[in-house]
Every structure is written in structure tokens, then in C-alpha cells.
Design a protein around this motif. Structure first.
Motif, short mmCIF file in Angstrom:
data_model
loop_
_atom_site.label_atom_id
_atom_site.label_comp_id
_atom_site.label_asym_id
_atom_site.label_seq_id
_atom_site.Cartn_x
_atom_site.Cartn_y
_atom_site.Cartn_z
N PHE A 5 -7.36 -34.50 3.03
CA PHE A 5 -8.37 -35.33 3.75
C PHE A 5 -8.32 -36.39 3.25
O PHE A 5 -7.25 -37.20 2.95
CB PHE A 5 -9.84 -34.32 3.06
CG PHE A 5 -9.96 -35.17 2.29
CD1 PHE A 5 -10.86 -36.06 1.30
CD2 PHE A 5 -10.19 -34.00 0.85
CE1 PHE A 5 -11.55 -36.22 0.41
CE2 PHE A 5 -10.36 -34.36 -0.44
CZ PHE A 5 -10.89 -35.29 -0.88
N GLN A 6 -8.84 -37.48 4.01
CA GLN A 6 -9.22 -38.66 4.13
C GLN A 6 -9.88 -39.27 3.68
O GLN A 6 -11.39 -38.65 4.23
CB GLN A 6 -8.57 -39.40 6.12
CG GLN A 6 -8.65 -40.28 6.07
CD GLN A 6 -8.35 -41.07 7.42
OE1 GLN A 6 -7.23 -40.31 8.21
NE2 GLN A 6 -9.47 -41.23 8.49
N ILE A 7 -10.41 -40.13 3.06
CA ILE A 7 -11.13 -40.88 2.96
C ILE A 7 -10.73 -43.01 3.38
O ILE A 7 -9.94 -43.17 3.03
CB ILE A 7 -11.50 -41.25 1.64
CG1 ILE A 7 -11.36 -39.84 0.85
CG2 ILE A 7 -12.43 -42.20 1.16
CD1 ILE A 7 -11.47 -40.23 -1.26
N ILE A 40 -2.57 -44.39 -0.83
CA ILE A 40 -3.67 -45.82 -0.43
C ILE A 40 -2.92 -46.06 0.11
O ILE A 40 -2.05 -47.32 -0.04
CB ILE A 40 -4.39 -46.23 -2.07
CG1 ILE A 40 -5.21 -45.35 -2.20
CG2 ILE A 40 -4.83 -47.37 -1.04
CD1 ILE A 40 -5.75 -45.15 -3.49
N HIS A 41 -3.52 -47.69 1.50
CA HIS A 41 -2.87 -48.01 3.06
C HIS A 41 -3.71 -48.45 3.45
O HIS A 41 -4.68 -48.22 3.51
CB HIS A 41 -1.92 -46.63 3.38
CG HIS A 41 -2.67 -46.19 5.13
ND1 HIS A 41 -2.81 -46.81 6.04
CD2 HIS A 41 -2.73 -44.82 4.48
CE1 HIS A 41 -3.98 -45.84 6.24
NE2 HIS A 41 -3.41 -44.83 5.92
N PRO A 42 -3.34 -50.10 3.12
CA PRO A 42 -4.10 -50.66 4.02
C PRO A 42 -4.24 -50.61 5.61
O PRO A 42 -3.16 -49.49 6.67
CB PRO A 42 -3.64 -52.58 4.47
CG PRO A 42 -2.15 -51.54 4.44
CD PRO A 42 -2.25 -50.28 3.06
N ASP A 62 1.92 -49.61 7.88
CA ASP A 62 0.94 -49.27 6.45
C ASP A 62 0.75 -48.38 5.88
O ASP A 62 0.54 -48.11 4.31
CB ASP A 62 -0.21 -49.12 7.41
CG ASP A 62 -0.59 -50.46 7.82
OD1 ASP A 62 -0.55 -51.86 7.69
OD2 ASP A 62 -1.62 -50.85 9.33
N HIS A 63 1.49 -47.37 6.60
CA HIS A 63 1.67 -45.67 5.23
C HIS A 63 2.75 -45.48 5.03
O HIS A 63 2.60 -44.99 3.81
CB HIS A 63 1.21 -44.88 6.49
CG HIS A 63 0.42 -44.30 7.04
ND1 HIS A 63 -0.36 -44.76 8.30
CD2 HIS A 63 -1.05 -43.22 6.93
CE1 HIS A 63 -1.24 -44.42 8.31
NE2 HIS A 63 -2.13 -43.47 7.56
N VAL A 64 3.57 -46.00 5.17
CA VAL A 64 4.98 -45.49 5.20
C VAL A 64 5.70 -46.99 3.81
O VAL A 64 6.22 -46.80 3.38
CB VAL A 64 6.67 -45.14 5.87
CG1 VAL A 64 7.56 -45.00 5.52
CG2 VAL A 64 5.73 -44.40 6.35
N TYR A 91 -9.04 -49.77 4.61
CA TYR A 91 -7.92 -48.91 4.23
C TYR A 91 -7.97 -46.62 4.51
O TYR A 91 -9.96 -46.72 4.51
CB TYR A 91 -7.90 -48.81 2.76
CG TYR A 91 -8.09 -50.65 1.79
CD1 TYR A 91 -6.62 -50.85 1.84
CD2 TYR A 91 -8.70 -51.32 2.10
CE1 TYR A 91 -6.23 -50.99 1.40
CE2 TYR A 91 -8.35 -52.44 1.75
CZ TYR A 91 -6.72 -53.09 1.24
OH TYR A 91 -6.57 -54.22 0.61
N HIS A 92 -7.63 -46.27 4.18
CA HIS A 92 -7.60 -44.90 3.91
C HIS A 92 -7.23 -44.38 2.29
O HIS A 92 -5.91 -45.17 2.53
CB HIS A 92 -6.40 -44.83 5.26
CG HIS A 92 -7.08 -44.67 6.41
ND1 HIS A 92 -6.13 -44.37 7.53
CD2 HIS A 92 -8.34 -44.69 6.87
CE1 HIS A 92 -6.78 -44.22 8.99
NE2 HIS A 92 -8.10 -44.62 8.21
N ALA A 93 -7.56 -43.54 1.85
CA ALA A 93 -7.45 -42.88 1.24
C ALA A 93 -6.42 -41.76 1.65
O ALA A 93 -8.10 -40.62 1.93
CB ALA A 93 -7.95 -43.05 0.12
N HIS A 94 -5.72 -41.05 1.38
CA HIS A 94 -5.18 -39.91 1.74
C HIS A 94 -5.25 -38.51 0.42
O HIS A 94 -3.53 -39.39 -0.51
CB HIS A 94 -4.30 -39.38 2.72
CG HIS A 94 -3.81 -40.14 4.00
ND1 HIS A 94 -4.39 -39.98 5.42
CD2 HIS A 94 -3.73 -41.17 4.27
CE1 HIS A 94 -4.28 -40.31 5.64
NE2 HIS A 94 -3.77 -41.47 5.47
N VAL A 95 -5.69 -37.97 0.37
CA VAL A 95 -6.16 -36.69 -0.65
C VAL A 95 -5.67 -35.39 -0.52
O VAL A 95 -5.86 -35.19 0.37
CB VAL A 95 -7.23 -36.90 -1.37
CG1 VAL A 95 -7.96 -35.61 -2.74
CG2 VAL A 95 -8.48 -37.83 -1.63
ZN ZN Z 1 -4.14 -43.30 7.04
#
Ligand code: ZN
Length: 133
Positions: A58-60, A85-87, A95-97, A12-16
Motif C-alpha cells: 500500500f502507498q502512503i 520512499i521516493h520523491p 523517482d521510483h527506480v 513523497y510516496h512511501a510504498h509499504v
Molecule cells: Zn510511488
């Protein structure tokens, strides 16, 4: 209808997201709080818009197994910041949209800047945090 398997999710990503002029301090506190508590890969600061994102962020990047600890922590500690938060599967645009979840206000994205397909998907990568708690 053919159901997709959650086994498609590699990470996963979390974009803050933050505003460099007004909320970078909140983003810095959140980032430090995450680094102190979770083994994740923190991406670098993007004070200008990059990729599909319409705000500084920033990305986690994190492992699937961390979802049920990290996401609730972000829910309670986001200080009003928007977080996507996306897979990560072989379909980055979806995944993002389409398939992500938002904490805080939902922000605009630019899907045309993402490939529809990507194989292999993005992995969480080597953690670069050293949790203390
Ligand atoms: Zn991402």
C-alpha cells in the motif's frame, strides 16, 4: 554538471510491501500506527502486484514538510517490512527506480511500467487520516 533543485520535489510516496500470506498483519499494524500519528493520504490495499511494484503493497502519499518526522518513524517501526520512499517530480521512472531510498530489503521494480516523464507530478493529495497522537 547541473544540480537539480529539491524544489522539484512536489511530494513523497512511501510504498509499504508485504506478503499477503505471512506479513499482512505487520503491514496492518504499520498502517494503523501511521494513521494515528500523521496527516497523510493512505492508498488502498494492493494484495496483487500493480504498476512497477513486484510485491503486494500500500502507498502512503505525504507532503514534503512531513519527511523528517515520518521517515524516521518508519525506520524504527517497519517490523522488517520493505519500504520504498521516493520523491515525486516530473520524472516518475527515475523517482521510483533511481532516486528513492529503501528501509529494509530492497525489492525488484519494473521501470518499464512507469512513464519517463509526467507533468504535473503527483501531489500528496488530501489527507485521509485523523491523527490522535
Ligand atoms: Zn510511488
Amino acid at each position: 554538471m547541473t544540480y537539480r533543485s529539491t524544489g522539484e520535489i512536489v511530494s513523497y510516496h512511501a510504498h509499504v510491501y508485504f506478503d499477503p500470506g505471512t506479513s499482512r498483519g505487520k503491514a496492518e499494524r504499520l498502517r494503523a500506527g501511521v494513521a494515528d500519528r500523521f496527516r497523510v493520504r493512505l492508498g488502498r490495499w494492493h494484495d496483487v502486484r500493480v504498476g512497477p511494484h513486484d510485491a503486494a503493497m500500500f502507498q502512503i502519499a505525504f507532503e514534503v514538510a512531513l519527511f523528517d518526522r515520518l521517515v524516521p518513524w518508519l525506520m524504527l517501526n517497519h517490523e522488517g517490512l520493505s519500504i520504498l520512499i521516493h520523491p515525486n517530480t516530473t520524472r516518475p521512472r527515475r523517482d521510483h527506480v533511481e532516486d528513492g531510498i529503501w528501509i529494509g530489503a530492497k525489492l525488484k521494480l519494473h521501470p518499464e511500467r512507469l512513464p519517463a516523464e509526467q507533468d504535473p507530478p503527483d501531489e500528496a493529495g488530501e489527507p485521509n487520516t485523523s491523527p490522535r497522537f
